[in-house]
Write a protein that holds these residues in place. Structure first.
Motif, PDB file in Angstrom:
ATOM      1  N   ILE A   1       4.430  -4.528   6.870  1.00  0.00           N
ATOM      2  CA  ILE A   1       4.104  -4.647   8.293  1.00  0.00           C
ATOM      3  C   ILE A   1       3.736  -6.084   8.628  1.00  0.00           C
ATOM      4  O   ILE A   1       4.174  -6.633   9.639  1.00  0.00           O
ATOM      5  N   GLY A   2       2.936  -6.697   7.770  1.00  0.00           N
ATOM      6  CA  GLY A   2       2.511  -8.080   8.021  1.00  0.00           C
ATOM      7  C   GLY A   2       3.679  -9.039   8.079  1.00  0.00           C
ATOM      8  O   GLY A   2       3.718  -9.935   8.924  1.00  0.00           O
ATOM      9  N   GLU A   3       4.630  -8.853   7.185  1.00  0.00           N
ATOM     10  CA  GLU A   3       5.814  -9.710   7.188  1.00  0.00           C
ATOM     11  C   GLU A   3       6.603  -9.522   8.481  1.00  0.00           C
ATOM     12  O   GLU A   3       7.092 -10.483   9.068  1.00  0.00           O
ATOM     13  N   ALA A   4       6.725  -8.290   8.913  1.00  0.00           N
ATOM     14  CA  ALA A   4       7.487  -8.003  10.131  1.00  0.00           C
ATOM     15  C   ALA A   4       6.775  -8.513  11.381  1.00  0.00           C
ATOM     16  O   ALA A   4       7.396  -9.097  12.267  1.00  0.00           O
TER      17      ALA A   4
ATOM     18  N   PHE B   1       5.595  -3.592  14.214  1.00  0.00           N
ATOM     19  CA  PHE B   1       4.768  -2.636  13.483  1.00  0.00           C
ATOM     20  C   PHE B   1       5.497  -1.313  13.329  1.00  0.00           C
ATOM     21  O   PHE B   1       5.613  -0.766  12.225  1.00  0.00           O
ATOM     22  N   LEU B   2       6.001  -0.772  14.429  1.00  0.00           N
ATOM     23  CA  LEU B   2       6.672   0.526  14.400  1.00  0.00           C
ATOM     24  C   LEU B   2       7.893   0.509  13.490  1.00  0.00           C
ATOM     25  O   LEU B   2       8.086   1.426  12.678  1.00  0.00           O
ATOM     26  N   HIS B   3       8.713  -0.516  13.611  1.00  0.00           N
ATOM     27  CA  HIS B   3       9.921  -0.578  12.790  1.00  0.00           C
ATOM     28  C   HIS B   3       9.591  -0.762  11.302  1.00  0.00           C
ATOM     29  O   HIS B   3      10.218  -0.121  10.443  1.00  0.00           O
ATOM     30  N   ALA B   4       8.627  -1.603  10.993  1.00  0.00           N
ATOM     31  CA  ALA B   4       8.266  -1.834   9.591  1.00  0.00           C
ATOM     32  C   ALA B   4       7.608  -0.594   8.982  1.00  0.00           C
ATOM     33  O   ALA B   4       7.872  -0.246   7.830  1.00  0.00           O
ATOM     34  N   TYR B   5       6.767   0.060   9.732  1.00  0.00           N
ATOM     35  CA  TYR B   5       6.096   1.260   9.262  1.00  0.00           C
ATOM     36  C   TYR B   5       7.135   2.329   8.934  1.00  0.00           C
ATOM     37  O   TYR B   5       7.120   2.920   7.843  1.00  0.00           O
ATOM     38  N   ARG B   6       8.039   2.576   9.879  1.00  0.00           N
ATOM     39  CA  ARG B   6       9.093   3.580   9.660  1.00  0.00           C
ATOM     40  C   ARG B   6       9.937   3.210   8.445  1.00  0.00           C
ATOM     41  O   ARG B   6      10.220   4.056   7.588  1.00  0.00           O
ATOM     42  N   SER B   7      10.335   1.974   8.355  1.00  0.00           N
ATOM     43  CA  SER B   7      11.188   1.530   7.266  1.00  0.00           C
ATOM     44  C   SER B   7      10.509   1.757   5.912  1.00  0.00           C
ATOM     45  O   SER B   7      11.123   2.256   4.963  1.00  0.00           O
ATOM     46  N   PHE B   8       9.239   1.412   5.815  1.00  0.00           N
ATOM     47  CA  PHE B   8       8.507   1.601   4.562  1.00  0.00           C
ATOM     48  C   PHE B   8       8.452   3.082   4.191  1.00  0.00           C
ATOM     49  O   PHE B   8       8.713   3.465   3.049  1.00  0.00           O
ATOM     50  N   ALA B   9       8.100   3.917   5.154  1.00  0.00           N
ATOM     51  CA  ALA B   9       7.940   5.346   4.874  1.00  0.00           C
ATOM     52  C   ALA B   9       9.258   5.994   4.457  1.00  0.00           C
ATOM     53  O   ALA B   9       9.275   6.866   3.589  1.00  0.00           O
ATOM     54  N   VAL B  10      10.356   5.551   5.043  1.00  0.00           N
ATOM     55  CA  VAL B  10      11.660   6.133   4.710  1.00  0.00           C
ATOM     56  C   VAL B  10      12.164   5.603   3.369  1.00  0.00           C
ATOM     57  O   VAL B  10      12.763   6.339   2.592  1.00  0.00           O
TER      58      VAL B  10
ATOM     59  N   VAL C   1      -4.585  -3.564   6.692  1.00  0.00           N
ATOM     60  CA  VAL C   1      -3.528  -3.005   7.536  1.00  0.00           C
ATOM     61  C   VAL C   1      -4.013  -2.917   8.978  1.00  0.00           C
ATOM     62  O   VAL C   1      -3.283  -3.238   9.919  1.00  0.00           O
ATOM     63  N   MET C   2      -5.253  -2.497   9.171  1.00  0.00           N
ATOM     64  CA  MET C   2      -5.802  -2.383  10.526  1.00  0.00           C
ATOM     65  C   MET C   2      -5.819  -3.733  11.225  1.00  0.00           C
ATOM     66  O   MET C   2      -5.509  -3.824  12.423  1.00  0.00           O
ATOM     67  N   ALA C   3      -6.144  -4.788  10.517  1.00  0.00           N
ATOM     68  CA  ALA C   3      -6.177  -6.124  11.127  1.00  0.00           C
ATOM     69  C   ALA C   3      -4.792  -6.531  11.632  1.00  0.00           C
ATOM     70  O   ALA C   3      -4.669  -7.160  12.689  1.00  0.00           O
ATOM     71  N   ILE C   4      -3.762  -6.146  10.910  1.00  0.00           N
ATOM     72  CA  ILE C   4      -2.393  -6.442  11.348  1.00  0.00           C
ATOM     73  C   ILE C   4      -2.056  -5.588  12.573  1.00  0.00           C
ATOM     74  O   ILE C   4      -1.541  -6.083  13.569  1.00  0.00           O
TER      75      ILE C   4
END
Length: 179
Positions: free
Chosen positions: A69-72, A85-94, A120-123
């Protein structure tokens, strides 16, 4: 004296491999010990037991999620950060469904897990930096719920209709984040 080569970090690596290989079956000290080539009591020289190992695994996965997420997100804020955030989160989970399922719902109970959750919360907070108080909390919960719900359904093969899944997610992001 701890066995040469074993450490909490190595046990976490072995536990992550076990999660990946079993599709996310519950961890056991026996399975991790077998991967390490030792008997389960030997693990107690490095972790206090299964709850601590699970917390350390959760912290590592949370850190890995945070890194993605931080990189994204980078230095972006507001709507750009929310989209990233949304795209990176989804990508990681999948990409890592077994690891993602092993994440604790709330990163509490162990200092390493709490620290990883705070990172993660700070990001994530950069995505709602324009909001204050309860509005920011509600927005953060919404972002996580959207990413988690979509990614969980996707990873489980829950989208069988013919339309492109990425297009569905893009539309959802547009509705949630707006312009």
């Amino acid at each position: 004296m701890p066995r040469a080569g074993l450490s909490p970090a190595l046990l976490v690596d072995l536990a992550l491999a076990e999660l990946d290989d079993t599709g996310g079956a519950p961890l056991s000290l026996g399975a991790v010990a077998a991967r390490a080539g030792v008997k389960p009591p030997s693990l107690y020289k490095h972790v206090a037991g299964l709850p601590e190992l699970e917390a350390l695994v959760g912290a590592r996965i949370t850190d890995d999620l945070g890194a993605a997420i931080g990189e994204a997100v980078g230095e972006s804020t507001g709507a750009d950060a929310a989209r990233a955030f949304l795209h990176a989160y989804r990508s990681f989970a999948v990409r890592h469904p077994a690891r993602y399922r092993a994440l604790p719902a709330r990163p509490v109970g162990h200092p390493a897990l709490e620290a990883a959750g705070a990172r993660v919360m700070a990001i994530a907070e950069r995505a709602v930096d324009h909001l204050d108080g309860d509005d920011a909390v509600h927005a953060l919960r919404g972002l996580r719920a959207v990413a988690h719900g979509f990614a969980t359904l996707e990873a489980a093969g829950g989208f069988g209709l013919p339309a492109e899944v990425d297009a569905s997610f893009d539309r959802l992001v547009d509705r949630v984040v707006g312009d």
